[in-house]
Design an enzyme around this catalytic site. Structure first.
Site, PDB file in Angstrom:
ATOM      1  N   LYS A   5       0.843  -1.197   0.000  1.00 47.39           N
ATOM      2  CA  LYS A   5       0.000   0.000   0.000  1.00 47.39           C
ATOM      3  C   LYS A   5       0.878   1.247   0.000  1.00 47.39           C
ATOM      4  O   LYS A   5       0.685   2.159  -0.800  1.00 47.39           O
ATOM      5  CB  LYS A   5      -0.897   0.020   1.227  1.00 47.39           C
ATOM      6  CG  LYS A   5      -1.543   1.370   1.515  1.00 47.39           C
ATOM      7  CD  LYS A   5      -2.432   1.380   2.746  1.00 47.39           C
ATOM      8  CE  LYS A   5      -1.692   1.648   4.010  1.00 47.39           C
ATOM      9  NZ  LYS A   5      -1.360   3.044   4.300  1.00 47.39           N
ATOM     10  N   ASN A   6       1.870   1.278   0.863  1.00 48.49           N
ATOM     11  CA  ASN A   6       2.661   2.492   1.042  1.00 48.49           C
ATOM     12  C   ASN A   6       3.667   2.731  -0.076  1.00 48.49           C
ATOM     13  O   ASN A   6       4.258   3.805  -0.148  1.00 48.49           O
ATOM     14  CB  ASN A   6       3.347   2.485   2.409  1.00 48.49           C
ATOM     15  CG  ASN A   6       2.336   2.680   3.526  1.00 48.49           C
ATOM     16  OD1 ASN A   6       1.165   2.985   3.264  1.00 48.49           O
ATOM     17  ND2 ASN A   6       2.760   2.494   4.758  1.00 48.49           N
ATOM     18  N   CYS A  40      -4.563  12.986  12.778  1.00 50.49           N
ATOM     19  CA  CYS A  40      -5.247  11.695  12.707  1.00 50.49           C
ATOM     20  C   CYS A  40      -5.045  11.011  14.057  1.00 50.49           C
ATOM     21  O   CYS A  40      -4.428  11.552  14.969  1.00 50.49           O
ATOM     22  CB  CYS A  40      -4.713  10.846  11.556  1.00 50.49           C
ATOM     23  SG  CYS A  40      -3.123  10.120  11.902  1.00 50.49           S
ATOM     24  N   ARG A  87       0.805  14.983  12.830  1.00 51.55           N
ATOM     25  CA  ARG A  87       1.270  14.683  11.466  1.00 51.55           C
ATOM     26  C   ARG A  87       1.326  15.930  10.587  1.00 51.55           C
ATOM     27  O   ARG A  87       0.636  16.054   9.588  1.00 51.55           O
ATOM     28  CB  ARG A  87       0.407  13.580  10.864  1.00 51.55           C
ATOM     29  CG  ARG A  87       0.483  12.332  11.728  1.00 51.55           C
ATOM     30  CD  ARG A  87      -0.147  11.134  11.140  1.00 51.55           C
ATOM     31  NE  ARG A  87       0.643  10.614  10.018  1.00 51.55           N
ATOM     32  CZ  ARG A  87       0.221   9.584   9.298  1.00 51.55           C
ATOM     33  NH1 ARG A  87      -0.938   9.048   9.540  1.00 51.55           N
ATOM     34  NH2 ARG A  87       0.954   9.135   8.296  1.00 51.55           N
ATOM     35  N   ASP A  98       5.004   0.904  11.963  1.00 52.50           N
ATOM     36  CA  ASP A  98       3.756   0.306  11.466  1.00 52.50           C
ATOM     37  C   ASP A  98       3.566  -1.131  11.943  1.00 52.50           C
ATOM     38  O   ASP A  98       2.518  -1.714  11.685  1.00 52.50           O
ATOM     39  CB  ASP A  98       3.709   0.349   9.937  1.00 52.50           C
ATOM     40  CG  ASP A  98       3.564   1.763   9.427  1.00 52.50           C
ATOM     41  OD1 ASP A  98       3.760   1.981   8.218  1.00 52.50           O
ATOM     42  OD2 ASP A  98       3.273   2.660  10.241  1.00 52.50           O
ATOM     43  N   ARG A 158      -8.600  -0.260   4.866  1.00 50.55           N
ATOM     44  CA  ARG A 158      -7.713   0.712   4.220  1.00 50.55           C
ATOM     45  C   ARG A 158      -6.385   0.062   3.869  1.00 50.55           C
ATOM     46  O   ARG A 158      -5.730   0.450   2.912  1.00 50.55           O
ATOM     47  CB  ARG A 158      -7.438   1.894   5.156  1.00 50.55           C
ATOM     48  CG  ARG A 158      -8.638   2.756   5.430  1.00 50.55           C
ATOM     49  CD  ARG A 158      -8.235   4.011   6.144  1.00 50.55           C
ATOM     50  NE  ARG A 158      -7.169   4.692   5.423  1.00 50.55           N
ATOM     51  CZ  ARG A 158      -6.596   5.820   5.859  1.00 50.55           C
ATOM     52  NH1 ARG A 158      -6.981   6.344   6.999  1.00 50.55           N
ATOM     53  NH2 ARG A 158      -5.648   6.399   5.161  1.00 50.55           N
TER      54      ARG A 158
HETATM   55  C1  EPZ Z   1       4.421   7.110   6.030  1.00 50.28           C
HETATM   56  O1  EPZ Z   1       3.664   8.177   6.589  1.00 50.28           O
HETATM   57  C2  EPZ Z   1       3.495   5.906   6.018  1.00 50.28           C
HETATM   58  N1  EPZ Z   1       2.338   6.184   5.176  1.00 50.28           N
HETATM   59  C3  EPZ Z   1       3.042   5.596   7.442  1.00 50.28           C
HETATM   60  O2  EPZ Z   1       2.236   4.416   7.397  1.00 50.28           O
HETATM   61  C4  EPZ Z   1       4.291   5.304   8.281  1.00 50.28           C
HETATM   62  O3  EPZ Z   1       3.888   5.071   9.621  1.00 50.28           O
HETATM   63  C5  EPZ Z   1       5.241   6.506   8.229  1.00 50.28           C
HETATM   64  O4  EPZ Z   1       5.561   6.806   6.850  1.00 50.28           O
HETATM   65  C6  EPZ Z   1       6.536   6.238   8.969  1.00 50.28           C
HETATM   66  O5  EPZ Z   1       7.160   5.113   8.437  1.00 50.28           O
HETATM   67  C7  EPZ Z   1       2.469   6.075   3.819  1.00 50.28           C
HETATM   68  O6  EPZ Z   1       3.521   5.750   3.316  1.00 50.28           O
HETATM   69  C8  EPZ Z   1       1.245   6.352   3.004  1.00 50.28           C
HETATM   70  P1  EPZ Z   1       6.589  10.490   7.994  1.00 50.28           P
HETATM   71  P2  EPZ Z   1       4.263   9.689   6.563  1.00 50.28           P
HETATM   72  O7  EPZ Z   1       6.492  11.738   7.203  1.00 50.28           O
HETATM   73  O8  EPZ Z   1       5.023   9.891   5.316  1.00 50.28           O
HETATM   74  C9  EPZ Z   1       6.698  13.808  11.346  1.00 50.28           C
HETATM   75  C10 EPZ Z   1       0.344   3.122   7.776  1.00 50.28           C
HETATM   76  O9  EPZ Z   1      -0.107   2.632   8.815  1.00 50.28           O
HETATM   77  N2  EPZ Z   1       6.581  14.758  10.231  1.00 50.28           N
HETATM   78  O10 EPZ Z   1       7.753   9.582   7.803  1.00 50.28           O
HETATM   79  O11 EPZ Z   1       3.153  10.612   6.881  1.00 50.28           O
HETATM   80  C11 EPZ Z   1       5.448  12.959  11.533  1.00 50.28           C
HETATM   81  O12 EPZ Z   1       4.494  13.653  12.314  1.00 50.28           O
HETATM   82  C12 EPZ Z   1       0.858   4.538   7.778  1.00 50.28           C
HETATM   83  O13 EPZ Z   1       0.432   2.512   6.668  1.00 50.28           O
HETATM   84  C13 EPZ Z   1       6.757  16.120  10.493  1.00 50.28           C
HETATM   85  O14 EPZ Z   1       6.992  16.517  11.628  1.00 50.28           O
HETATM   86  O15 EPZ Z   1       5.262   9.632   7.804  1.00 50.28           O
HETATM   87  C14 EPZ Z   1       5.990  11.737  12.217  1.00 50.28           C
HETATM   88  O16 EPZ Z   1       6.117  12.006  13.597  1.00 50.28           O
HETATM   89  C15 EPZ Z   1       0.661   5.213   9.132  1.00 50.28           C
HETATM   90  N3  EPZ Z   1       6.651  17.003   9.462  1.00 50.28           N
HETATM   91  C16 EPZ Z   1       7.386  11.565  11.606  1.00 50.28           C
HETATM   92  O17 EPZ Z   1       7.719  12.844  11.043  1.00 50.28           O
HETATM   93  C17 EPZ Z   1       6.396  16.591   8.178  1.00 50.28           C
HETATM   94  O18 EPZ Z   1       6.336  17.455   7.275  1.00 50.28           O
HETATM   95  C18 EPZ Z   1       7.445  10.536  10.489  1.00 50.28           C
HETATM   96  O19 EPZ Z   1       6.444  10.876   9.543  1.00 50.28           O
HETATM   97  C19 EPZ Z   1       6.228  15.219   7.932  1.00 50.28           C
HETATM   98  C20 EPZ Z   1       6.334  14.321   8.972  1.00 50.28           C
END
Ligand code: EPZ
Length: 427
Positions: free
Chosen positions: A22-23, A124, A129, A314, A406
């Site tokens: 999915k990701n 969420c 996020r 995850d 999802r």
């Molecule tokens: C991706 O989300 C995945 N989703 C998430 O999977 C996964 O948990 C996450 O990466 C971490 O591996 C998809 O790929 C669609 P991040 P993403 O940006 O890209 C902070 C699932 O269950 N952050 O790596 O949104 C954020 O709040 C989902 O399949 C900022 O502060 O994750 C988090 O604490 C859930 N500012 C950390 O970084 C930003 O601009 C990591 O987030 C972006 C992120």
């Protein structure tokens, strides 16, 4: 709303086919916005999030041809996407709020059209996020981005220019957004402290097939050479490592023995090492990953989630479910998201013994869990409750299974084919 009923106590035996990731699929689909040529994606999973992404891309003007999988990808879908003409550069709130991965269209729309208006996703269940890293990186490439009425309003009238940008913290989505924006930027972009997840490498491989030179995939420094036009490409989506880890934990929970067809041990090394130290046997076969825990005890092990190649956030909820039945204690620390313990109160209602201390949860193994009515709150929390239910005494009814749909394709079919007593209750 559908519910799922599980009667615990059955050992999982047989085989489960792992779907495409999915990701990985979500950013790969968005990459179609970069060009008016065709992008064909194989092994795309049939999931609610994929349908939502198709809905979003179609309102941007992408045509979609979906066909049943072939060439060994018989269980996935083959999608042919073509953004001949971008008909709208707005990603509306009612779609973005349902799936935050929608913000990935920001970079490609800006790069191709010089403008984009993308709703802020909002928070969420697992945290605030923010998308500040997406915005900061695109600004470094010359974009002007303001927040207006809950939307990111972005402009790059003279196009984006290649830049060197260091992420202040690792972000999968921000890395993907900037990789795609850099594909059409003038000059070279170097991204430091980039995410190293396998889904990043999969996107890099697809961009290369589309004609974009990308170097450093899987390392913390990515170099992308901007090009003026892309070409037709075909790409097969990588196996879903989180689905693989999830089912491995489900098998371990029931002391079962299952071969995960298409599962790749190399994509979840850290989780495999953790599971092995907990007493689970995992071995790569030529068809996938065999998981079994035929009578050995489960031992409590400590887990700390980290960006790849560390233990995946995850898989944290699923590992916690497994540890509720281990001998001894397990300290589980969540370092990636600020509130990813929503599954704890629900697991406790099944008899689990979990105490939260800030970003850590202490799990003390209990001799048994009891079935209960439980509520899913987010994608991975919902599947952790299903894992607990597989080993609980009696019936568990899982509510709000739309969270599950999802990210898990045909979960009840895959589990019942291995002997689980599970059914979906329509309603
Ligand atoms: C991706 O989300 C995945 N989703 C998430 O999977 C996964 O948990 C996450 O990466 C971490 O591996 C998809 O790929 C669609 P991040 P993403 O940006 O890209 C902070 C699932 O269950 N952050 O790596 O949104 C954020 O709040 C989902 O399949 C900022 O502060 O994750 C988090 O604490 C859930 N500012 C950390 O970084 C930003 O601009 C990591 O987030 C972006 C992120």
């Amino acid at each position: 709303m559908d519910r799922i009923r599980i009667r615990g106590g059955r050992q999982l035996k047989g085989e489960i086919r792992i779907s495409g990731s999915k990701n990985a699929s979500l950013p790969l689909m968005v990459a179609a916005l970069l060009t008016d040529r065709k992008l064909t994606l194989r092994n795309v999973p049939r999931l609610a999030d994929i349908s939502t992404m198709l809905q979003l891309l179609q309102q941007h003007g992408v045509t979609v041809d979906a066909a049943p999988g072939e060439n060994g990808h018989a269980h996935g879908t083959t999608l042919t996407l073509q953004a001949g003409k971008i008909t709208s550069t707005t990603a509306p709130y009612d779609i973005v709020r349902k799936m935050r991965a929608s913000v990935l269209v920001l970079g490609p729309l800006l790069a191709r059209e010089g403008q984009a208006r993308v709703s802020l996703p909002g928070g969420c269940a697992i945290g605030a996020r923010p998308v500040d890293l997406h915005i900061a990186g695109l600004k470094a490439m010359g974009a002007e981005i303001d927040i207006d009425g809950g939307y990111m309003v972005a402009r790059a009238p003279k196009g984006l220019k290649g830049a060197r940008y260091t992420f202040p913290k690792v972000s999968v989505g921000a890395t993907e957004n900037l990789m795609m924006a850099a594909a059409l930027a003038k000059g070279t972009t170097v991204l430091d402290n980039a995410a190293r997840e396998p889904e990043i490498a999969d996107l890099a491989e697809c961009l290369i097939a589309m004609g974009v030179p990308v170097a450093g995939a899987g390392t913390e420094t990515l170099t992308i050479e901007g090009v003026s036009a892309l070409k037709d490409a075909t790409h097969s989506v990588i196996s879903d490592r989180i689905e693989t880890g999830t089912y491995a934990m489900a098998v371990a929970m029931t002391a079962g023995d299952v071969e995960l067809i298409g599962g790749r041990l190399d994509l979840i090394e850290s989780a495999v090492q953790t599971l092995r130290s907990a007493g689970v046997t995992l071995e790569q076969t030529e068809r996938g990953l065999r998981v079994h825990r035929t009578n050995g005890a489960l031992h409590g092990v400590d887990v700390m989630t980290e960006p790849f190649p560390g233990f995946p956030t995850d898989l944290q909820a699923q590992m916690m479910a497994l540890m509720t039945r281990a001998e001894g204690a397990s300290m589980i620390t969540e370092t990636v998201f600020e509130s990813r313990f929503m599954h704890v109160p629900e697991l406790s209602r099944m008899g689990a013994n979990v105490t939260i201390h800030h970003e850590s949860a202490l799990v003390r193994g209990v001799p048994k869990l009891r079935g209960a009515e439980v509520m899913a709150t987010d994608l991975r929390a919902s599947v952790s409750l299903a894992i607990a239910a597989l080993a609980a005494e009696g019936d568990t009814t899982l509510h709000r299974v739309y969270h599950l749909d999802r990210g898990y394709e045909r979960l009840e079919e895959k589990l019942s084919a291995c002997g689980a007593d599970i059914e979906r209750l329509k309603g």
